[in-house]
Scaffold this motif. Structure first.
Motif, PDB file in Angstrom:
ATOM      1  N   SER A  56      24.759  46.325  31.357  1.00 51.64           N
ATOM      2  CA  SER A  56      26.058  46.122  30.718  1.00 51.64           C
ATOM      3  C   SER A  56      26.586  47.435  30.152  1.00 51.64           C
ATOM      4  CB  SER A  56      25.934  45.083  29.592  1.00 51.64           C
ATOM      5  OG  SER A  56      25.442  43.858  30.090  1.00 51.64           O
ATOM      6  N   SER A  57      25.693  48.226  29.520  1.00 52.05           N
ATOM      7  CA  SER A  57      26.105  49.495  28.935  1.00 52.05           C
ATOM      8  C   SER A  57      26.572  50.475  30.001  1.00 52.05           C
ATOM      9  CB  SER A  57      24.949  50.103  28.131  1.00 52.05           C
ATOM     10  OG  SER A  57      25.296  51.363  27.610  1.00 52.05           O
ATOM     11  N   ARG A  58      25.854  50.531  31.116  1.00 53.04           N
ATOM     12  CA  ARG A  58      26.263  51.437  32.189  1.00 53.04           C
ATOM     13  C   ARG A  58      27.628  51.053  32.738  1.00 53.04           C
ATOM     14  NH1 ARG A  58      20.462  51.642  35.410  1.00 53.04           N
ATOM     15  NH2 ARG A  58      19.457  53.231  34.085  1.00 53.04           N
ATOM     16  N   ALA A  59      27.841  49.757  32.940  1.00 55.30           N
ATOM     17  CA  ALA A  59      29.145  49.304  33.430  1.00 55.30           C
ATOM     18  C   ALA A  59      30.237  49.650  32.426  1.00 55.30           C
ATOM     19  CB  ALA A  59      29.106  47.796  33.680  1.00 55.30           C
ATOM     20  N   ASN A  60      29.936  49.472  31.124  1.00 62.40           N
ATOM     21  CA  ASN A  60      30.930  49.774  30.094  1.00 62.40           C
ATOM     22  C   ASN A  60      31.256  51.259  30.046  1.00 62.40           C
ATOM     23  OD1 ASN A  60      32.503  49.118  27.579  1.00 62.40           O
ATOM     24  ND2 ASN A  60      30.988  50.497  26.704  1.00 62.40           N
ATOM     25  N   VAL A  61      30.232  52.130  30.124  1.00 68.00           N
ATOM     26  CA  VAL A  61      30.480  53.575  30.101  1.00 68.00           C
ATOM     27  C   VAL A  61      31.381  53.973  31.264  1.00 68.00           C
ATOM     28  CG1 VAL A  61      29.414  55.831  30.402  1.00 68.00           C
ATOM     29  CG2 VAL A  61      28.370  54.174  28.856  1.00 68.00           C
ATOM     30  N   GLY A  62      31.109  53.423  32.450  1.00 66.35           N
ATOM     31  CA  GLY A  62      31.946  53.729  33.603  1.00 66.35           C
ATOM     32  C   GLY A  62      33.383  53.292  33.396  1.00 66.35           C
ATOM     33  N   MET A  63      33.580  52.086  32.861  1.00 66.32           N
ATOM     34  CA  MET A  63      34.933  51.585  32.621  1.00 66.32           C
ATOM     35  C   MET A  63      35.645  52.392  31.545  1.00 66.32           C
ATOM     36  SD  MET A  63      34.786  47.428  33.060  1.00 66.32           S
ATOM     37  CE  MET A  63      33.316  47.085  32.108  1.00 66.32           C
ATOM     38  N   TRP A 103      44.576  40.129  30.337  1.00 61.25           N
ATOM     39  CA  TRP A 103      44.078  40.573  31.641  1.00 61.25           C
ATOM     40  C   TRP A 103      44.811  39.862  32.772  1.00 61.25           C
ATOM     41  CZ3 TRP A 103      41.689  38.849  36.070  1.00 61.25           C
ATOM     42  CH2 TRP A 103      40.957  39.769  36.813  1.00 61.25           C
ATOM     43  N   THR A 104      45.081  38.582  32.585  1.00 59.97           N
ATOM     44  CA  THR A 104      45.782  37.813  33.618  1.00 59.97           C
ATOM     45  C   THR A 104      47.161  38.389  33.905  1.00 59.97           C
ATOM     46  OG1 THR A 104      44.620  35.769  33.067  1.00 59.97           O
ATOM     47  CG2 THR A 104      46.729  35.548  34.194  1.00 59.97           C
ATOM     48  N   ILE A 127      34.597  52.399  21.973  1.00 59.28           N
ATOM     49  CA  ILE A 127      35.851  52.621  22.702  1.00 59.28           C
ATOM     50  C   ILE A 127      36.110  51.471  23.666  1.00 59.28           C
ATOM     51  CG2 ILE A 127      37.034  54.136  24.345  1.00 59.28           C
ATOM     52  CD1 ILE A 127      35.481  56.475  23.163  1.00 59.28           C
ATOM     53  N   GLY A 128      35.046  51.003  24.313  1.00 58.96           N
ATOM     54  CA  GLY A 128      35.205  49.890  25.228  1.00 58.96           C
ATOM     55  C   GLY A 128      35.735  48.646  24.543  1.00 58.96           C
ATOM     56  N   ALA A 129      35.338  48.423  23.294  1.00 60.52           N
ATOM     57  CA  ALA A 129      35.791  47.248  22.553  1.00 60.52           C
ATOM     58  C   ALA A 129      37.216  47.408  22.043  1.00 60.52           C
ATOM     59  CB  ALA A 129      34.860  46.993  21.370  1.00 60.52           C
ATOM     60  N   VAL A 130      37.631  48.631  21.747  1.00 60.93           N
ATOM     61  CA  VAL A 130      38.911  48.858  21.078  1.00 60.93           C
ATOM     62  C   VAL A 130      40.066  48.957  22.064  1.00 60.93           C
ATOM     63  CG1 VAL A 130      40.221  50.466  19.638  1.00 60.93           C
ATOM     64  CG2 VAL A 130      37.849  49.916  19.061  1.00 60.93           C
ATOM     65  N   ILE A 131      39.968  49.841  23.026  1.00 62.72           N
ATOM     66  CA  ILE A 131      41.119  50.114  23.893  1.00 62.72           C
ATOM     67  C   ILE A 131      41.259  49.011  24.926  1.00 62.72           C
ATOM     68  CG2 ILE A 131      42.086  51.682  25.601  1.00 62.72           C
ATOM     69  CD1 ILE A 131      40.910  53.966  24.125  1.00 62.72           C
ATOM     70  N   GLY A 132      42.281  48.204  24.764  1.00 58.35           N
ATOM     71  CA  GLY A 132      42.504  47.088  25.663  1.00 58.35           C
ATOM     72  C   GLY A 132      43.860  46.464  25.404  1.00 58.35           C
ATOM     73  N   GLY A 133      43.847  45.237  24.854  1.00 59.07           N
ATOM     74  CA  GLY A 133      45.082  44.499  24.640  1.00 59.07           C
ATOM     75  C   GLY A 133      46.087  45.219  23.768  1.00 59.07           C
ATOM     76  N   GLY A 134      45.599  46.013  22.804  1.00 56.52           N
ATOM     77  CA  GLY A 134      46.519  46.707  21.910  1.00 56.52           C
ATOM     78  C   GLY A 134      47.376  47.720  22.627  1.00 56.52           C
ATOM     79  N   ILE A 135      46.750  48.600  23.386  1.00 57.77           N
ATOM     80  CA  ILE A 135      47.483  49.694  24.003  1.00 57.77           C
ATOM     81  C   ILE A 135      48.284  49.230  25.225  1.00 57.77           C
ATOM     82  CG2 ILE A 135      45.740  50.497  25.659  1.00 57.77           C
ATOM     83  CD1 ILE A 135      46.325  53.356  24.571  1.00 57.77           C
ATOM     84  N   PHE A 136      47.831  48.157  25.884  1.00 57.81           N
ATOM     85  CA  PHE A 136      48.496  47.718  27.099  1.00 57.81           C
ATOM     86  C   PHE A 136      49.459  46.555  26.891  1.00 57.81           C
ATOM     87  CE2 PHE A 136      44.527  49.621  28.856  1.00 57.81           C
ATOM     88  CZ  PHE A 136      45.126  50.625  29.607  1.00 57.81           C
ATOM     89  N   VAL A 137      49.391  45.853  25.763  1.00 60.64           N
ATOM     90  CA  VAL A 137      50.229  44.669  25.563  1.00 60.64           C
ATOM     91  C   VAL A 137      50.942  44.700  24.210  1.00 60.64           C
ATOM     92  CG1 VAL A 137      50.296  42.147  25.491  1.00 60.64           C
ATOM     93  CG2 VAL A 137      48.691  43.303  27.024  1.00 60.64           C
ATOM     94  N   LEU A 147      43.531  46.739  33.835  1.00 63.17           N
ATOM     95  CA  LEU A 147      42.504  45.769  34.214  1.00 63.17           C
ATOM     96  C   LEU A 147      41.118  46.269  33.817  1.00 63.17           C
ATOM     97  CD1 LEU A 147      43.779  44.643  37.738  1.00 63.17           C
ATOM     98  CD2 LEU A 147      43.790  43.331  35.611  1.00 63.17           C
ATOM     99  N   ILE A 148      40.867  47.567  34.035  1.00 62.35           N
ATOM    100  CA  ILE A 148      39.571  48.142  33.651  1.00 62.35           C
ATOM    101  C   ILE A 148      39.409  48.115  32.129  1.00 62.35           C
ATOM    102  CG2 ILE A 148      38.191  50.250  33.603  1.00 62.35           C
ATOM    103  CD1 ILE A 148      39.476  50.966  36.307  1.00 62.35           C
ATOM    104  N   GLY A 149      40.477  48.537  31.432  1.00 65.58           N
ATOM    105  CA  GLY A 149      40.409  48.593  29.972  1.00 65.58           C
ATOM    106  C   GLY A 149      40.203  47.233  29.343  1.00 65.58           C
TER     107      GLY A 149
END
Length: 478
Positions: free
Chosen positions: A187-194, A127-128, A37-47, A326-328
């Motif tokens: 890294s995994s803990r940070a990703n789960v939180g995000m 992100w910018t 999920i961390g890899a997928v939800i990002g630029g697609g849904i927000f841009v 930004l988090i996504g």
């Protein structure tokens, strides 16, 4: 030479039994699902959702997401079977090596640099946009020369924009590179939180925005065709190739195979669950955006913010959207920074890249040199190139890898039918063939200049293979 190009690797045991430091097995099914999920939800849904709706599909962007999801679902099933057979961090590179030979494996591995490395650059550029929007909301304005790419793609060629560097994109990539350097657990803990934060914020936007959806904006659902790839079914198919970029990363779970506690069980769960969850969220967000604002007005760098701002009652959501974006986007860059070095690591262990790529940090148990090389490379691309140039290359490289994985499952069913499979692709002949055809269909709708760029990228890759990899291949040298 032809024999070497067709030589297949059948023993991957040395990846887990080598000398020196090894990767830590710390990830369970929840961690792997969060990775996907961390890899997928990002630029697609927000841009990309807004841009594809405004320029190609209109309200039928929902259909484009469904088409892309179907293509990915066939491939996800194939990834799940391979993950139980070859639970190694090489992902589709290792799968191609086992079924299609060293030459194709190198080609796939080289294209995975597009899938993970270049896609991280594209997301960092997105992100910018949200970062500067948030600062503007706070009354802080950064100079345009430091927040835009120096190059832009216009009328078929690259032109100078007058900007110096996309500095925010460089900073976020380097910060996340440091996090990946110090360990997979951190890294995994940070990703789960995000992931928890961004999924929660997306659900809030969908639920709150649904009350203000004007269903009249969905008519006509498929706008009449206005030219090549401009609405109608040709526009929907072009939009599907664009939003396909939104799904890239669900298979990133397979690159963490050597850090999974029980890869044969947990990798299929992580891959399929992450794809299903992301598809539902994408369709919900696409429906809300096209119902809040006429689709022609969504072609901005921050379409979710644009749609929310159009309704005074939803003004309170703007902060949530910008922070959620930004988090996504950060979590996407993080996962790509986890995935790409592990691909290089496996290729280095096979001798196709120099030994330095295979080194593991004695304290942090991460491919540290790889991580630094990847992070610096991603930051450099994000500093210079715009989103549209990077995004198109990513989609093509990924689709080619997906074709190899779908074909590889059928080949391995024929060549090694007795291998123990804890997960089997249902109706394999049908599923694999449809997976290949659906990927080829999306490739058909790519533009000629994208094929040209892919051709140049391939020539560079094959020069590296014939100049170094072929002579140092451990499979070739026994």
């Amino acid at each position: 030479m032809l024999a070497q190009l067709l030589a297949r690797k059948t023993d991957f045991s040395e990846y887990d039994n080598g000398d020196g430091p090894a990767l830590k097995r710390t990830l369970g099914p929840w961690g792997l699902t969060a990775l996907g999920i961390g890899a997928v939800i990002g630029g697609g849904i927000f841009v990309i959702t807004g841009q594809a709706a405004a320029e190609h599909a209109g309200p039928a962007i929902i259909l484009a997401f469904v088409i892309a999801a179907l293509c990915c679902s066939f491939t996800a099933l194939c990834y799940a079977e391979f993950a139980t057979l070859i639970p190694m961090s090489g992902s589709s590179y290792s799968y191609a090596y086992a079924t299609l030979g060293e030459g194709v494996a190198w080609f796939i591995g080289w294209n995975m640099v597009l899938e993970y490395g270049v896609s991280a650059s594209a997301v960092a550029v997105s992100w910018t946009g949200y970062f500067t929007s948030l600062l503007d909301h706070m009354g802080i304005h950064l100079p345009a020369v430091l927040t835009n790419a120096p190059l832009a793609y216009t009328d078929g060629h690259l032109v100078s924009t007058g900007a110096l560097i996309n500095l925010p994109a460089v900073c976020i990539v380097l910060a996340l590179t440091w996090l990946c350097y110090i360990g997979i657990r951190e890294s995994s803990r940070a990703n789960v939180g995000m992931v928890i934060l961004k999924v929660s914020l997306i659900v809030i936007v969908i639920v709150a925005g649904w009350r203000y959806v004007d269903t009249d904006l969905w008519h006509p659902f498929i706008p009449p065709n206005e030219g090549p790839e401009k609405f109608g079914w040709s526009g929907i198919m072009r939009a599907a190739t664009l939003v396909f970029f939104s799904y890239i990363g669900f298979e990133a779970t397979s690159t963490a195979a050597q850090e999974a506690k029980n890869p044969q069980r947990d990798l299929p769960i992580g891959t399929l669950a992450s794809l299903a969850i992301c598809t539902i969220l994408y369709i919900g967000m696409a429906a809300v955006l096209t119902g809040l604002l006429p689709f022609a007005q969504l072609g901005t760098a921050e379409p979710v913010v644009t749609a929310v701002k159009a309704h005074a009652e939803l003004g309170w959501l703007r902060w949530l959207v910008e922070i959620g974006a930004l988090i996504g986007l950060s979590s996407v860059v993080l996962v790509m920074l986890i995935a790409q070095p592990r691909i290089f690591m496996i290729m280095g262990r096979d001798g196709l890249l120099p030994p330095v790529f295979a080194k593991i940090h004695p304290k942090y148990c991460t491919p540290h040199i790889n991580t630094v090389i990847t992070g610096v490379g991603i930051a450099a691309l994000a500093a210079v190139f715009p989103l549209d140039v990077l995004g198109d290359l990513v989609s093509m490289g990924t689709l080619i890898a997906f074709v190899a994985v779908c074909a590889g499952v059928l080949i391995l069913r024929k060549t090694q039918p007795d291998l123990p499979r804890t997960f089997r692709v249902p109706f394999a002949p049908f599923t694999c063939v449809i997976g290949v055809l659906s990927c080829l269909t999306l490739l058909y709708w790519e533009n000629w200049y994208q094929w040209l760029m892919l051709g140049i990228w391939t020539v560079i890759g094959m020069a590296i293979y014939f100049g170094y990899g072929r002579r140092h291949s451990k499979l070739h040298n026994g």
